[in-house]
Design an enzyme around this catalytic site. Structure first.
Site, PDB file in Angstrom:
ATOM      1  N   ASP A   1       0.847  -1.204  -0.283  1.00  0.00           N
ATOM      2  CA  ASP A   1      -0.280   0.158  -0.230  1.00  0.00           C
ATOM      3  C   ASP A   1       0.684   0.659   0.175  1.00  0.00           C
ATOM      4  O   ASP A   1       0.205   2.538  -0.420  1.00  0.00           O
ATOM      5  CB  ASP A   1      -0.423   0.108   1.645  1.00  0.00           C
ATOM      6  CG  ASP A   1      -2.006   0.657   1.215  1.00  0.00           C
ATOM      7  OD1 ASP A   1      -2.561   1.414  -0.044  1.00  0.00           O
ATOM      8  OD2 ASP A   1      -3.198   1.105   2.310  1.00  0.00           O
TER       9      ASP A   1
ATOM     10  N   HIS B   1      -7.482   0.737   9.495  1.00  0.00           N
ATOM     11  CA  HIS B   1      -6.490   0.702   8.485  1.00  0.00           C
ATOM     12  C   HIS B   1      -6.479   2.492   8.653  1.00  0.00           C
ATOM     13  O   HIS B   1      -7.639   3.296   7.893  1.00  0.00           O
ATOM     14  CB  HIS B   1      -6.605   0.637   7.010  1.00  0.00           C
ATOM     15  CG  HIS B   1      -5.890   0.479   6.278  1.00  0.00           C
ATOM     16  ND1 HIS B   1      -5.377  -0.665   5.166  1.00  0.00           N
ATOM     17  CD2 HIS B   1      -6.054   1.628   5.531  1.00  0.00           C
ATOM     18  CE1 HIS B   1      -4.396  -0.188   4.499  1.00  0.00           C
ATOM     19  NE2 HIS B   1      -4.588   1.517   4.494  1.00  0.00           N
TER      20      HIS B   1
ATOM     21  N   HIS C   1      -5.763   6.534   7.540  1.00  0.00           N
ATOM     22  CA  HIS C   1      -4.670   7.193   7.303  1.00  0.00           C
ATOM     23  C   HIS C   1      -4.550   8.615   7.694  1.00  0.00           C
ATOM     24  O   HIS C   1      -5.118   8.945   8.485  1.00  0.00           O
ATOM     25  CB  HIS C   1      -4.956   7.790   5.455  1.00  0.00           C
ATOM     26  CG  HIS C   1      -5.036   6.612   3.958  1.00  0.00           C
ATOM     27  ND1 HIS C   1      -3.681   6.446   3.275  1.00  0.00           N
ATOM     28  CD2 HIS C   1      -5.377   5.276   4.544  1.00  0.00           C
ATOM     29  CE1 HIS C   1      -4.003   5.781   2.666  1.00  0.00           C
ATOM     30  NE2 HIS C   1      -4.668   4.947   3.275  1.00  0.00           N
TER      31      HIS C   1
ATOM     32  N   CYS D   1      -3.543   8.048  -1.979  1.00  0.00           N
ATOM     33  CA  CYS D   1      -4.300   7.089  -2.792  1.00  0.00           C
ATOM     34  C   CYS D   1      -4.213   8.085  -4.171  1.00  0.00           C
ATOM     35  O   CYS D   1      -4.957   8.748  -3.953  1.00  0.00           O
ATOM     36  CB  CYS D   1      -6.077   7.309  -2.395  1.00  0.00           C
ATOM     37  SG  CYS D   1      -6.756   6.450  -3.365  1.00  0.00           S
TER      38      CYS D   1
ATOM     39  N   ASN E   1      -0.749   5.994   4.774  1.00  0.00           N
ATOM     40  CA  ASN E   1      -1.322   5.520   6.025  1.00  0.00           C
ATOM     41  C   ASN E   1      -0.570   5.882   6.770  1.00  0.00           C
ATOM     42  O   ASN E   1       0.760   6.733   7.049  1.00  0.00           O
ATOM     43  CB  ASN E   1      -0.700   4.030   5.915  1.00  0.00           C
ATOM     44  CG  ASN E   1      -1.346   3.436   4.955  1.00  0.00           C
ATOM     45  OD1 ASN E   1      -2.280   2.574   4.557  1.00  0.00           O
ATOM     46  ND2 ASN E   1      -0.521   3.073   3.985  1.00  0.00           N
TER      47      ASN E   1
END
Length: 300
Positions: free
Chosen positions: A14, A205, A207, A238, A247
């Site tokens: 990610d 999860h 950010h 993203c 993140n």
């Protein structure tokens, strides 16, 4: 008994998937081995996606071969469809992750299909995974808000998380993809989702776009979650959410939980060294506040 949390390191996948510069496979391997050396036991290694759409992940099979086996360390990989699942199995993966969105707009922009269609695509994956004794983890994105649809109703998040859990995911990771969540909005979302999925099967999860990643993790831990995704040095972003930062940094979460007396199994100084080493490879400093602070303390 000392409380503990399980941290899933998502930096190599990610964190890197949207980096504009292609990172060499041997550097990715070194990153993963350094993370394992710092005590991380769950490291999402790569994604078996089309190189056309995610060039950074084009070396997925080569990377899996280079990583090899590290005793006690799990290397899940992301798969978008059954073709990706087959390729992951051929590479020796023993855990995969699938992803759906709580937002119809994000689903269409991200994977060009509806939420229902995206989950239908996973049916063959779940069937094959059960037959091959492969674990499947589920991601739900945009659990607080979406750049296209705005605020997302907690009940919608609960519906999508419930569908993935019922289909066979052993754990559902709830992603605040654009990082707009606050402890209050995250708690409202968790209250809804916990009505469909047991709390012990949920992961956070978050950010850090608005600097709320650690606060949201703390609120989630107070709610009962004991699994969290994070990214070394705060890598990530993203492409479908302009301005969204990475993140929450793994170092920042480890510092939080150590301060709470919660065991992570991670060596913070070694993790910080890894964050600085890899950030230098990218030509910048780490986004992690803890990494910056600890570096400043060591300077004469």
């Amino acid at each position: 008994m000392i409380p503990s949390v399980r941290i899933v390191e998502v930096g190599p996948r990610d964190g890197l998937q949207n980096e504009p510069q292609i990172v060499a496979t041997d550097v990715k391997r070194a990153l993963i081995h350094r993370l394992a050396g710092a005590g991380l036991k769950h490291i999402e290694a790569t994604a078996f996606v089309s190189p056309k759409w995610v060039p950074q992940m084009a070396d997925h099979a080569a990377l899996m071969a280079m990583i090899g086996d590290i005793d006690g360390v799990n290397f899940p990989v992301l798969v978008p469809n059954f073709k990706g699942f087959e390729a992951a199995m051929a590479s020796g993966a023993r855990e995969v992750a699938v992803f759906a969105s709580a937002s119809e707009g994000f689903s269409q922009k991200n994977i060009n299909c509806s939420i229902a269609e995206s989950i239908d695509r996973f049916v063959p994956i779940f069937e094959a995974a059960r037959a091959q004794n492969v674990r499947v983890r589920g991601y739900v994105s945009c659990v607080v808000a979406c750049p296209y649809d705005g605020a997302i109703a907690p009940a919608k998040v609960a519906d999508v998380a419930g569908l993935l859990f019922d289909a066979g995911c052993y754990e559902i990771s709830l992603g605040d993809t654009i990082g707009v969540g606050t402890p209050a909005s995250v708690r409202r979302m968790l209250e809804a989702v916990a009505g469909r999925v047991p709390v012990e099967r949920l992961a956070g999860h978050y950010h850090d776009t608005y600097g709320m990643g650690v606060a949201n993790a703390f609120a989630s831990w107070e709610f009962g979650l004991t699994a969290f995704d994070s990214s070394v040095a705060g890598l990530g972003g993203c492409p479908y959410a302009e301005g969204a930062s990475g993140n929450v940094a793994t170092e920042d979460l480890v510092y939080l939980f150590e301060g709470l007396g919660v065991e992570t199994g991670i060596d913070l100084p070694r993790l910080v060294d890894c964050a600085h080493w890899f950030s230098a490879k990218l030509g910048r400093g780490p986004h992690s506040r803890v990494a910056k602070a600890l570096l400043a303390r060591t300077k004469p």
